[in-house]
Design a protein around this motif. Sequence first.
Motif, PDB file in Angstrom:
ATOM      1  N   GLU A   1     -20.979  45.379   1.686  1.00 18.75           N
ATOM      2  CA  GLU A   1     -20.203  46.576   1.967  1.00 18.75           C
ATOM      3  C   GLU A   1     -18.726  46.230   2.137  1.00 18.75           C
ATOM      4  OE1 GLU A   1     -20.282  50.376   5.066  1.00 18.75           O
ATOM      5  OE2 GLU A   1     -21.590  48.633   5.372  1.00 18.75           O
ATOM      6  N   ASP A   2     -17.872  47.101   1.598  1.00 19.33           N
ATOM      7  CA  ASP A   2     -16.413  46.972   1.689  1.00 19.33           C
ATOM      8  C   ASP A   2     -15.876  45.706   1.033  1.00 19.33           C
ATOM      9  OD1 ASP A   2     -15.978  49.366   2.913  1.00 19.33           O
ATOM     10  OD2 ASP A   2     -16.125  48.541   4.947  1.00 19.33           O
TER      11      ASP A   2
ATOM     12  N   LYS B   1     -14.257  48.009  -4.729  1.00 19.36           N
ATOM     13  CA  LYS B   1     -14.206  49.427  -5.031  1.00 19.36           C
ATOM     14  C   LYS B   1     -14.388  49.584  -6.544  1.00 19.36           C
ATOM     15  CE  LYS B   1     -11.288  53.538  -4.688  1.00 19.36           C
ATOM     16  NZ  LYS B   1      -9.941  54.071  -4.314  1.00 19.36           N
TER      17      LYS B   1
END
Length: 361
Positions: free
Chosen positions: A247-248, A251
């Motif tokens: 996660e993160d 993008k």
Amino acid sequence: MAQFNINNAITTDFTNAVPDFIVNQKALDAVNPNGEETYWYFDKAPERYGYYLSIPEIFSAANALATWSVGKGWTTNNSLLEAELKHIVGMGKDTFEQIIWNHEVTKLIVGDAFIEVKKRKRKGETIIINMIPISPERVRVVFGKDGMIKRYDTWNGNKWKSIKKEDMLHSQNKRIGDQMHGTSQIEASKMIIDARNEALEDERTIKHRDKALGIVYYKTNNAGKISYANTQIEKAVKKGEMLGLPEDTAKIEPYPSRSSEDRTTWISYLENFFYQVFGVPRSIATSDGTSEVGGINGHLIFEPIYTKEQTDLEGDLWTQQAIEIKFNRPPSLAPKTQENMEKNTGQTSIQEGEVALKPNR
């Protein structure tokens, strides 16, 4: 810190950076008056065949124009000539009708088409015993210094073989000026076809990779980690498998692109434009669901186009080989259209009868 001084603003220079569109000049080919003979070769014939055999629009449009021109058969008042043409076998299993259709398509695609006419004397008369098509890339036209055709040479794989001018049926497509050759129907539409196929290939690639990832923005500048992640993404996309990322860490965004509707509209526009340039309504070459009015108008516009092809070919056959025949004309819609126009009292657009001179005007 950024500086916001408006006095530092500058203007663009599109006037000099973006040139005006210029059409390239073209000089017509002409006979060399200083030589005994001038030769014209059809070196672009293989390329033209490539377009014809690979591009569906060209294939269907050329075939449709040839079919409408000669596909309804022919008539003649000369019974002996009729018997001669009925016995034509071409390369062994051809008919005169198939040979002429072949001739017409070749003329449209390459610009010139050739048929060697085999003859023999019988009881003092010259009769036609066969007609054999010869592909233009194996023909050279020989001109004298007076600008007139002297003979034709054909390449048999080892050497040039001469054929008398009177033994060759030679048709030329839309020759202008003192050109030594006809004009390929593909010449003016080549850019449109290239653009259409580029757009089609682009759309195919986009559709094929529709589920593929576009641009990945990583929250790291470590080249090793980015390379590893790209490899895993590539494998997942190729196999259609699920991809898992922390996660993160990244993008993911699709490639910036026009909508699919915009792209397909552009392709459709190019296809319609091609049929306009080629001279065959799309409704004639394909069953595209054209409205009744559109189909009728397209048919009416098309009538003088295929009629000219018929009269040109009739003229070639008569002046070059003394073959006097008439190709049957497909049924015309013009009389029926005039009748419907008079009955259609609800029509709101300007019609033929409304612009005709009348005594009370």
